[in-house]
Design a protein around this motif. Structure first.
Motif, short mmCIF file in Angstrom:
data_model
loop_
_atom_site.label_atom_id
_atom_site.label_comp_id
_atom_site.label_asym_id
_atom_site.label_seq_id
_atom_site.Cartn_x
_atom_site.Cartn_y
_atom_site.Cartn_z
N PRO A 1 -36.26 -1.69 -13.22
CA PRO A 1 -37.24 -2.45 -12.43
C PRO A 1 -36.59 -3.17 -11.26
N SER A 2 -37.42 -3.59 -10.34
CA SER A 2 -36.95 -4.49 -9.29
C SER A 2 -36.65 -5.85 -9.93
N ASP A 3 -35.97 -6.72 -9.20
CA ASP A 3 -35.62 -8.02 -9.75
C ASP A 3 -36.72 -9.06 -9.57
N VAL A 4 -37.43 -8.98 -8.45
CA VAL A 4 -38.50 -9.92 -8.13
C VAL A 4 -39.71 -9.11 -7.70
N ALA B 1 -52.98 -22.52 -7.99
CA ALA B 1 -51.87 -21.68 -7.55
C ALA B 1 -52.16 -20.22 -7.82
N GLY B 2 -51.81 -19.38 -6.87
CA GLY B 2 -52.01 -17.95 -7.02
C GLY B 2 -50.92 -17.16 -6.32
N GLU B 3 -51.13 -15.88 -6.16
CA GLU B 3 -50.13 -14.97 -5.60
C GLU B 3 -48.88 -15.00 -6.47
N GLY B 4 -49.02 -14.46 -7.69
CA GLY B 4 -47.96 -14.61 -8.69
C GLY B 4 -46.76 -13.71 -8.50
N ILE B 5 -45.59 -14.28 -8.72
CA ILE B 5 -44.34 -13.54 -8.70
C ILE B 5 -43.75 -13.54 -10.10
N VAL B 6 -43.29 -12.38 -10.54
CA VAL B 6 -42.69 -12.25 -11.86
C VAL B 6 -41.29 -11.66 -11.75
#
Length: 467
Positions: free
Chosen positions: A112-115, A342-347
């Motif tokens: 996977p990607s990291d971010v 809060a929105g636009e989530g980063i995992v």
């Protein structure tokens, strides 16, 4: 839509997804790639310090994937520059896309990607990511030192940001945009005509004939993506029936959808449709927003990413302002509560090769400098306190003003992040109600039946909220 706020683009925010694109728990994010070799982690070996709390290794690389929707991606490039100024030896490989699920989900079990910014219509279902252990808990990010201010990262965040990213008692999602939702109007037009933005549906219904007399539809909305009208429906339910009614809905309480105040809230929207106050046509989000900018409708409901998403086509002299969602009047239990969060989530994927650098990059995203750039570029608030203090913009200023007068409780809905199937049903029914193919009573009955089905299904892991 970014939003993403869905965001979620918004939790989008709050980062809901187009109905047909949601992942169901049975699909098995990681199981689909069973037997494949996991990614080799490269996130050890760096010396930990206040400026490097996760011990990022010199000479390593971090891969960042950004959702390029209503908020664009320039803000992320600014964050990359901020990160590189402190960590010049770390390589940042950044890419932008609108196909998050399509491109990133197949990698989750292998490389996977990291971010990953998990937003837009092609979003990975967050409950599935959490339940299958596909993403990394980020509680240590909250307790890490803030990038460029005193205290911890958690200390710098606006109310609701941590709660909006918390699932099953752990913090998984860094929601970077602080979205305010409501009804937008052209203040220049309203001033010219001597119109006052309504505060209740009755005031709107009284104003509607004057709007129609000018050759405009009173209202326009996205009739393609069901989560757009659902934001407005749930905000009205909250105002009318109160916070506890929505908490009970989220917790699958028996007969929660039949609480006092819910049916009248939906009947107000049913009347808006029956009275033919909507601009005709099955328009999507950008088409409906453009129709509003073209003066074909007086009001549109959407979040604060609106100005940035439509920046290229805003007519000269058009003064975008947001007003609160309308309530029903004296009977409302929470008339002044504002829909914001809060929105636009980063995992960070659990098998990300460089989780240390991923978390460090998120520290930069949440920095004062990065958040100020985000507000400047997107005309939307960031989740870090004070992001919009120095931005001169009428749209953002109206959102700030709305928040200044907001009570402590903010409208928030969790069930669409808790349960993918219930989320899909709510989107479908919202579209049907706004298309005039469903009555308010039928909406309530069908949502209650869908909630009961989830509640009785022992194979579905249940989640609850207390606030």
């Amino acid at each position: 839509m970014s939003v993403s706020p869905d965001l979620d683009r918004r939790t989008l925010l709050r980062r809901a997804a187009a109905a047909g694109l949601l992942v169901t728990p049975a699909a098995g994010l990681l199981g689909a790639c069973a037997g494949s070799e996991p990614a080799k982690n490269d996130d050890t070996g760096g010396a930990k310090s206040k400026d490097n709390p996760f011990g990022v290794k010199d000479g390593s690389a971090v891969k960042v994937v950004v959702f390029n929707g209503g908020l664009g991606d320039q803000w992320a490039k600014e964050d990359m520059a901020i990160f590189k100024a402190k960590h010049p030896s770390i390589t940042v490989n950044m890419s932008s896309t609108q196909k998050i699920k399509t491109e990133e989900q197949p990698k989750m079990a292998t490389q996977p990607s990291d971010v990953v910014m998990n937003s837009g219509a092609d979003i990975m279902d967050i409950s599935t990511l959490v339940n299958e252990g596909a993403i990394e808990p980020l509680d240590d990010l909250l307790t890490a030192p803030a990038w460029d201010s005193d205290g911890t990262v958690a200390d710098t965040l606006l109310p609701g940001t941590v709660a909006d990213g918390t699932f099953q008692g752990k913090f998984y999602v860094v929601n970077i945009a602080y979205t305010v939702w409501g009804n937008w109007y052209n203040a220049a037009l309203f001033n010219k005509e001597g119109w006052q933005p309504p505060k209740t549906f009755d005031e709107f219904f009284a104003l509607a004939p004057k709007i129609k007399a000018k050759g405009m539809a009173p209202y326009v909305h996205d009739a393609v993506h069901g989560y757009y009208p659902r934001w407005a429906l749930m905000a009205t339910i909250w105002k009318s029936a109160g916070k506890q009614a929505v908490v009970d809905i989220d917790n699958l309480k028996e007969n929660a959808w039949k609480a006092d105040g819910i049916l009248p809230a939906l009947q107000a929207w049913e009347k808006l449709v029956k009275d033919k106050l909507l601009l005709p046509g099955k328009l999507d989000h950008t088409q409906s927003q453009q129709a509003w900018l073209d003066g074909k409708a007086a009001f549109i409901q959407v979040g604060t990413w609106l100005k940035n998403e439509m920046a290229a086509t805003i007519p000269p002299g058009f003064e975008m302002k947001i007003s609160d969602y309308w309530g029903l009047g004296a009977s409302d239990k929470a008339p002044n509560d504002v829909y914001a969060g809060a929105g636009e989530g980063i995992v960070v994927p659990a098998k990300a090769p460089n989780k240390a650098a991923a978390k460090e990059f998120l520290r930069a995203v949440l920095s004062k400098a990065g958040s100020a750039k985000f507000a400047e570029l997107t005309k939307s608030l960031a989740s870090t306190k004070g992001s919009g203090d120095n931005v001169q913009d009428s749209a953002l200023a109206s959102a700030n003003e709305l928040m200044k007068n907001a009570p402590k409780d903010l409208v928030s809905v969790k069930f669409w992040n808790f349960y993918a199937d219930l989320d899909k049903e709510s989107q479908n029914l919202s579209e049907e109600l706004m298309a005039g193919r469903l009555t308010a009573q039928q909406f309530v009955d069908k949502m209650q039946a869908a909630a009961d089905k989830v509640a009785k299904d022992s194979s579905i892991k249940k989640q609850t909220r207390t606030a």
